[in-house]
Write an enzyme that holds these catalytic residues in place. Sequence first.
Site, PDB file in Angstrom:
ATOM      1  N   TRP A   1       0.802  -1.225   0.000  1.00  0.00           N
ATOM      2  CA  TRP A   1       0.000   0.000   0.000  1.00  0.00           C
ATOM      3  C   TRP A   1       0.835   1.274   0.000  1.00  0.00           C
ATOM      4  CZ3 TRP A   1       1.948   1.771   4.474  1.00  0.00           C
ATOM      5  CH2 TRP A   1       2.275   0.836   5.469  1.00  0.00           C
ATOM      6  N   ASN A   2       2.137   1.165   0.234  1.00  0.00           N
ATOM      7  CA  ASN A   2       2.921   2.400   0.395  1.00  0.00           C
ATOM      8  C   ASN A   2       3.234   3.077  -0.944  1.00  0.00           C
ATOM      9  OD1 ASN A   2       4.547   0.170  -0.100  1.00  0.00           O
ATOM     10  ND2 ASN A   2       6.342   1.087   0.819  1.00  0.00           N
TER      11      ASN A   2
ATOM     12  N   LYS B   1      -2.115  -8.112  -8.041  1.00  0.00           N
ATOM     13  CA  LYS B   1      -3.000  -8.013  -6.860  1.00  0.00           C
ATOM     14  C   LYS B   1      -2.473  -6.860  -6.010  1.00  0.00           C
ATOM     15  CE  LYS B   1      -3.672  -8.883  -2.882  1.00  0.00           C
ATOM     16  NZ  LYS B   1      -4.007  -7.907  -1.830  1.00  0.00           N
ATOM     17  N   PRO B   2      -3.137  -5.706  -6.107  1.00  0.00           N
ATOM     18  CA  PRO B   2      -2.678  -4.584  -5.288  1.00  0.00           C
ATOM     19  C   PRO B   2      -3.144  -4.760  -3.842  1.00  0.00           C
ATOM     20  CG  PRO B   2      -4.622  -3.951  -6.547  1.00  0.00           C
ATOM     21  CD  PRO B   2      -4.325  -5.374  -6.921  1.00  0.00           C
TER      22      PRO B   2
ATOM     23  N   GLY C   1       6.300  -6.519   0.328  1.00  0.00           N
ATOM     24  CA  GLY C   1       5.494  -6.383   1.543  1.00  0.00           C
ATOM     25  C   GLY C   1       6.295  -6.757   2.765  1.00  0.00           C
ATOM     26  N   SER C   2       5.609  -7.274   3.758  1.00  0.00           N
ATOM     27  CA  SER C   2       6.262  -7.559   5.043  1.00  0.00           C
ATOM     28  C   SER C   2       7.058  -8.859   4.982  1.00  0.00           C
ATOM     29  CB  SER C   2       5.206  -7.666   6.137  1.00  0.00           C
ATOM     30  OG  SER C   2       4.366  -8.765   5.866  1.00  0.00           O
TER      31      SER C   2
ATOM     32  N   GLU D   1      10.649  -8.624  -2.032  1.00  0.00           N
ATOM     33  CA  GLU D   1      11.244  -7.381  -1.540  1.00  0.00           C
ATOM     34  C   GLU D   1      10.517  -7.058  -0.252  1.00  0.00           C
ATOM     35  OE1 GLU D   1      11.728  -4.069  -0.455  1.00  0.00           O
ATOM     36  OE2 GLU D   1      11.162  -3.095  -2.345  1.00  0.00           O
ATOM     37  N   LEU D   2      11.219  -7.247   0.871  1.00  0.00           N
ATOM     38  CA  LEU D   2      10.526  -7.238   2.162  1.00  0.00           C
ATOM     39  C   LEU D   2      10.935  -6.020   2.999  1.00  0.00           C
ATOM     40  CD1 LEU D   2      10.930 -11.075   2.733  1.00  0.00           C
ATOM     41  CD2 LEU D   2       9.068  -9.848   1.590  1.00  0.00           C
TER      42      LEU D   2
ATOM     43  N   CYS E   1      10.181   0.803   2.170  1.00  0.00           N
ATOM     44  CA  CYS E   1      11.095  -0.252   2.606  1.00  0.00           C
ATOM     45  C   CYS E   1      12.504   0.309   2.696  1.00  0.00           C
ATOM     46  CB  CYS E   1      11.050  -1.418   1.634  1.00  0.00           C
ATOM     47  SG  CYS E   1      11.218  -0.890  -0.068  1.00  0.00           S
TER      48      CYS E   1
HETATM   49  P1  NDP Z   1       1.689  -7.525   3.809  1.00  0.00           P
HETATM   50  O1  NDP Z   1       3.018  -8.093   3.556  1.00  0.00           O
HETATM   51  O2  NDP Z   1       0.743  -8.365   4.595  1.00  0.00           O
HETATM   52  O3  NDP Z   1       0.972  -7.112   2.443  1.00  0.00           O
HETATM   53  C1  NDP Z   1       1.614  -7.018   1.179  1.00  0.00           C
HETATM   54  C2  NDP Z   1       0.703  -7.571   0.106  1.00  0.00           C
HETATM   55  O4  NDP Z   1       0.522  -8.973   0.284  1.00  0.00           O
HETATM   56  C3  NDP Z   1      -0.702  -6.978   0.114  1.00  0.00           C
HETATM   57  O5  NDP Z   1      -1.177  -6.876  -1.205  1.00  0.00           O
HETATM   58  C4  NDP Z   1      -1.463  -8.025   0.891  1.00  0.00           C
HETATM   59  O6  NDP Z   1      -2.846  -7.959   0.678  1.00  0.00           O
HETATM   60  C5  NDP Z   1      -0.874  -9.284   0.343  1.00  0.00           C
HETATM   61  N1  NDP Z   1      -1.045 -10.482   1.174  1.00  0.00           N
HETATM   62  C6  NDP Z   1      -1.399 -10.572   2.475  1.00  0.00           C
HETATM   63  N2  NDP Z   1      -1.394 -11.858   2.885  1.00  0.00           N
HETATM   64  C7  NDP Z   1      -1.024 -12.607   1.809  1.00  0.00           C
HETATM   65  C8  NDP Z   1      -0.811 -14.003   1.581  1.00  0.00           C
HETATM   66  N3  NDP Z   1      -0.953 -14.894   2.549  1.00  0.00           N
HETATM   67  N4  NDP Z   1      -0.423 -14.400   0.354  1.00  0.00           N
HETATM   68  C9  NDP Z   1      -0.228 -13.516  -0.640  1.00  0.00           C
HETATM   69  N5  NDP Z   1      -0.421 -12.182  -0.485  1.00  0.00           N
HETATM   70  C10 NDP Z   1      -0.801 -11.727   0.719  1.00  0.00           C
HETATM   71  O7  NDP Z   1       1.937  -6.144   4.493  1.00  0.00           O
HETATM   72  P2  NDP Z   1       0.958  -5.285   5.375  1.00  0.00           P
HETATM   73  O8  NDP Z   1       0.131  -4.470   4.467  1.00  0.00           O
HETATM   74  O9  NDP Z   1       0.255  -6.117   6.395  1.00  0.00           O
HETATM   75  O10 NDP Z   1       2.031  -4.364   6.150  1.00  0.00           O
HETATM   76  C11 NDP Z   1       2.702  -4.917   7.265  1.00  0.00           C
HETATM   77  C12 NDP Z   1       4.091  -4.361   7.373  1.00  0.00           C
HETATM   78  O11 NDP Z   1       4.860  -4.689   6.229  1.00  0.00           O
HETATM   79  C13 NDP Z   1       4.168  -2.863   7.437  1.00  0.00           C
HETATM   80  O12 NDP Z   1       3.914  -2.467   8.727  1.00  0.00           O
HETATM   81  C14 NDP Z   1       5.559  -2.588   6.977  1.00  0.00           C
HETATM   82  O13 NDP Z   1       6.432  -2.710   8.073  1.00  0.00           O
HETATM   83  C15 NDP Z   1       5.842  -3.705   5.996  1.00  0.00           C
HETATM   84  N6  NDP Z   1       5.707  -3.284   4.583  1.00  0.00           N
HETATM   85  C16 NDP Z   1       6.812  -3.336   3.792  1.00  0.00           C
HETATM   86  C17 NDP Z   1       6.732  -2.901   2.493  1.00  0.00           C
HETATM   87  C18 NDP Z   1       7.916  -2.908   1.578  1.00  0.00           C
HETATM   88  O14 NDP Z   1       7.990  -2.064   0.684  1.00  0.00           O
HETATM   89  N7  NDP Z   1       8.816  -3.862   1.690  1.00  0.00           N
HETATM   90  C19 NDP Z   1       5.502  -2.373   1.924  1.00  0.00           C
HETATM   91  C20 NDP Z   1       4.374  -2.437   2.814  1.00  0.00           C
HETATM   92  C21 NDP Z   1       4.506  -2.879   4.092  1.00  0.00           C
HETATM   93  P3  NDP Z   1      -3.734  -6.962   1.567  1.00  0.00           P
HETATM   94  O15 NDP Z   1      -2.965  -5.691   1.757  1.00  0.00           O
HETATM   95  O16 NDP Z   1      -4.889  -6.751   0.708  1.00  0.00           O
HETATM   96  O17 NDP Z   1      -3.976  -7.678   2.845  1.00  0.00           O
END
Ligand code: NDP
Length: 506
Positions: A143-144, A167-168, A217-218, A239-240, A273
Amino acid sequence: MTDGSPTGARIAVDNPATGAVVGHVSEASAEEVAHAVARARRAQKGWAELDDRSRAEFFARGRRWLLAHRQEITDCIVEENGKAVEDAIVEIVYCASAFAYWAKQARKLLAKTKIRSLSPFVLGRSMYTRRVPRGVVGVIGPWNNPLLNSFGDAIPALAAGNAVVLKPSEHTPLTALLMERMVRECDWPKDVFQVVTGAGATGRAVVDTVDFVMFTGSTKTGRLVAARAGERLIPCSLELGGKDALVVLADASLERAVNVTIQGALSNGGQMCTSVERVYVEEPVYDAFITLLRERFDQVISGKPGALGSTHVGAVTFPPQLTVIEDHVNDALSKGARALVGGHSVKGPGRFFEPTLLVDVDHTMKCMREETFGPTLPVMKVADAEEALRLVNDSSYGLQASIIGSDMKRARALAERFEAGCVTINDAQTNYMALGLPMGGWKESGLGVRHGAEGIRKYTRLQAISANRFPMRRDMHMIPYEPSAYRFIVRLVDVLYGSGLRGRTK
Ligand code: NDP
């Protein structure tokens, strides 16, 4: 969240800066995702058969559309993410340049490669490798950065001849849907790029059906994606999270150090990130650096995004993130840290946290060890660069790090001892715009890279072709085995790799 079965559920998207609902999207079921992937698989064949020039022409249309609709896209990003207008513009600049870069580079980076072998056992063979698109790439975005980390990663995947299902994040899906409109209005081949909206279950369904996953994502969710990809034996690129450090050396220009620090820590509201999340300053310049940094932090304008220049730090996009930021700040304060600026969340409407400058911090505090992902910055005094190095590497993350200093030789030597996928000197984050430079994390910050040659090659399978141009009726090693032939082979090996080599090293 659902288990992926059809629900017909609709997800409300809010504006983090106002709390107002700005749109709704549907939650795609596992079945709907499977259908989208099947359509993508059919469309991919024709897309892969196009030559690079034709794909580049579709990219050029996309680039022009992006620039022609920049105001609409900027508004959409700002509305669903809550970031400052300037931060949204960066996303559009990135995608326009990515369209141009990958259109130009794909041909060269994915070209057939002739392989030569010095082995006497393959004399006369002509060999080469070629790259074949993986098929359907699933891009799962956070989402960022609703455009840059979502559609931005789709561009090289498409350039390599794949179809993409994106999948955003459920919190910021509207910008991705604008890209679906772009594809339609630019007459791209149908179903080559599709968006499926939904929450985690929809993301799981994507991982369950595609041929490659590009995930941002996370670390927690990244592990789940990698585990599922492992079960399916498909590759993924992750990319976490990060806890990027910046080190200010005593010979740094303090003006540059402060400007880079503020930009690195507060751009995109600190929700990157690659945000600078901790700073270490060599003791001789610590006091002067803090004085200047505090003065500049005080001038940062935070609040609802408005016209260009009106806001520097926007809203906190992800509702639970406010709790994380508060927790990290309160944890630090309770353990003896001081907030020189800020320190509190701001009363609504909308979700905001004051730009916060923390000092007297140490590595017992969450703000120095866990990803905060907000507009906060802890700064720590260190005796020297060696202490900074130890602390930089004292992290489970290893995405990026920065050094500010004037002695380039010393800075480069230090950079090479950092446990991070990328180190910038006298900069932070700008490396992201260098699409030829790989970007990826070490340790718990990820697997694989985006950008650079590997940033597109990962979206392909490698095929090796070996052709015997002068085939004899029978090679000497073949069945039925002849003792004299194998005695010769053993002697040859001995000359090539045994005593011959030993002789040469004497
Ligand atoms: P997530 O890792 O949970 O979300 C990233 C994406 O993965 C979203 O599109 C999410 O969907 C999707 N997703 C969630 N669960 C699954 C699954 N089991 N299988 C496949 N896809 C999935 O991050 P969060 O939004 O919960 O953020 C949590 C933390 O992650 C933040 O607090 C931050 O610290 C970190 N983060 C790091 C980022 C980076 O650039 N590396 C970017 C964003 C967050 P949906 O959002 O619809 O649930």
